[in-house]
Design an enzyme around this catalytic site. Structure first.
Site, PDB file in Angstrom:
ATOM      1  N   CYS A 131       0.941 -21.403   2.820  1.00 42.38           N
ATOM      2  CA  CYS A 131       1.649 -21.959   1.665  1.00 42.38           C
ATOM      3  C   CYS A 131       2.894 -21.135   1.370  1.00 42.38           C
ATOM      4  CB  CYS A 131       0.728 -21.989   0.446  1.00 42.38           C
ATOM      5  SG  CYS A 131       1.503 -22.652  -1.036  1.00 42.38           S
ATOM      6  N   CYS A 134       3.794 -20.704  -2.279  1.00 43.43           N
ATOM      7  CA  CYS A 134       2.938 -19.740  -2.992  1.00 43.43           C
ATOM      8  C   CYS A 134       3.346 -18.311  -2.678  1.00 43.43           C
ATOM      9  CB  CYS A 134       1.476 -19.879  -2.572  1.00 43.43           C
ATOM     10  SG  CYS A 134       0.795 -21.505  -2.744  1.00 43.43           S
ATOM     11  N   ASP A 135       3.500 -18.026  -1.386  1.00 46.67           N
ATOM     12  CA  ASP A 135       3.544 -16.634  -0.938  1.00 46.67           C
ATOM     13  C   ASP A 135       4.920 -16.146  -0.497  1.00 46.67           C
ATOM     14  OD1 ASP A 135       0.859 -16.667  -1.442  1.00 46.67           O
ATOM     15  OD2 ASP A 135       0.299 -17.103   0.623  1.00 46.67           O
TER      16      ASP A 135
END
Lengths: 307, 105
Positions: A131, A134-135
């Site tokens: 992701c 997300c990261d």
């Protein structure tokens, strides 16, 4: 006994919920997560859904759920473990007990596919991620590699190019599958290097975190080591259909066999969205599938052919 | 009740806590974190008084994220006596979270 149980609340499940509510079916949506949206929750920007250019996946997911709630469909948090087919009804087994219904829509969608190479599993959360939205921030001013060549991979590479010092896009073929407009945007980024015809072979660590991605270039047969801090895997999806194995027919990859009307091999069980066999998996036709499934369900309820 | 941890209260509330602590490293822009949020809140009231449960916003507390090697979110770390004794990442079922909580109690 319910008329219609919808499993999943991504674009297909939500649309089915809205149509079912308007058709005054006694319906409920079951969602295993605590929020709705499915894969679109991980999409930074959805730029191909009519009327909402540039909306974030999270905002679109919230708008979808809000619309379903406004239409009056009930949404419950429960994970479905299986479906039992009886002559006069179906029993849906969930983490919160059994539910009886005449018909069921499977709209469980899909999850990300893994590479299946050494280092991937061990280093997940320590440099390997599925992701980028997300990261990505953990790799600010560092070097990352994205693996894949479809829309998600190219979107991820563009997203990361704005944060990272350098981004490799590793793709096994000599052209990308992603939409042309995304490719153009990718080719405009000076800090992206595309590694064509390359197959990832191993992710190696240093001091407990990902440090090297080994790839084999298919044309030359030569191996190359990319020094990276992060590896983002975007090599497609796998259908979330395990709970229904042995209940409905599936293809070899686990997609539930159904046509545009959503009807599966079992009367009264329908499939919609990414979990169904089809050529293109997008938000727009996931939503379309949801509407089609309700149409089939209504007809089958009226004629009795749901049994 | 769910706590909010940051660099100013982390030592007092987490490291020196007399009860075990579950820390949810998250960010507002992370879909899977949003999806886990309501469950963590539910767990916080379910286990109130037995384990301390709270969130760390990694955007506002990058030092804490780096210090605890957080490279993916959502990221759940269980602390006992100032040490990380268990951790898990990504979307996790409530049953699994309950099991992990029971294990550290």
């Amino acid at each position: 006994m319910r008329d219609f149980i919808i499993i999943g609340s991504g674009p297909a499940g939500i649309t089915a919920g809205i149509y079912a509510a308007r058709a005054r079916l006694d319906a409920v949506i079951l969602e295993k997560a605590y929020v709705s949206g499915g894969q679109i929750m991980n999409t930074y920007e959805v730029d191909n859904y009519p009327g909402l250019p540039g909306i974030s996946g999270m905002d679109l997911a919230k708008a979808f759920r809000g619309h379903a709630e406004k239409a009056g469909v009930e949404i419950q948090q429960a994970e479905v473990k299986g479906i039992e087919v009886l002559p006069d009804r179906k029993i849906v087994h969930t983490s919160k007990g059994d539910l009886e219904t005449k018909t069921v829509l499977i709209a469980t969608g899909a999850g990300h596919r893994k590479l299946g190479i050494p280092g991937e599993q061990e280093l997940t959360g320590r440099g390997v991620s599925y992701c980028a939205t997300c990261d990505g921030n953990f790799f600010r001013n560092r070097t990352t590699a994205v693996i894949g060549g479809g829309n998600v991979a190219v979107e991820d590479a563009i997203f990361l190019s704005r944060l990272c010092q350098k981004v490799y896009l590793v793709h096994r073929r000599d052209e990308l599958r992603a939409e042309k407009i995304l490719q153009e945007s990718l080719f405009d980024q000076d800090n992206v290097e595309i590694v064509w015809n390359a197959v990832p072979e191993e992710i190696q660590e240093e001091n407990g975190v990902a440090a090297h991605l080994l790839v084999k270039e298919k044309t030359t047969g030569q191996s190359r080591t990319l020094d990276v801090n992060g590896v983002f895997v975007a090599v497609g999806i796998v259908p979330d259909s395990q709970a229904f194995q042995g209940v409905v027919d599936m293809d070899e990859a686990g997609y539930i066999r159904a046509g545009e009307d959503g009807r599966t091999s079992v009367p009264g069980i329908y499939a919609a969205g990414d979990v169904r066999t089809k050529a293109l998996r997008q938000i727009i036709n996931g939503a379309g599938d949801g509407a089609n499934a309700v149409n089939s369900c209504q007809k089958d309820l009226a004629t009795g052919s749901w049994k | 009740m769910e706590f909010k941890f940051d660099k100013s209260n982390f030592e007092a509330e987490v490291l020196k806590s007399d009860k075990p602590v579950l820390v949810d490293f998250y960010a507002d822009w992370c879909g899977p974190c949003q999806s886990m949020g309501p469950m963590i809140q539910e767990l916080a009231s379910q286990y109130d008084g037995r384990i301390k449960i709270g969130k760390v916003n990694v955007d506002e507390n990058q030092e804490l994220a780096i210090q605890y090697g957080v490279m993916t979110i959502p990221n759940f770390k269980f602390f006992k006596g100032g040490q990380v004794v268990d951790s898990t990442i990504g979307v996790t079922s409530k049953e699994e979270m309950e099991q992990r909580i029971e294990n550290v109690l």
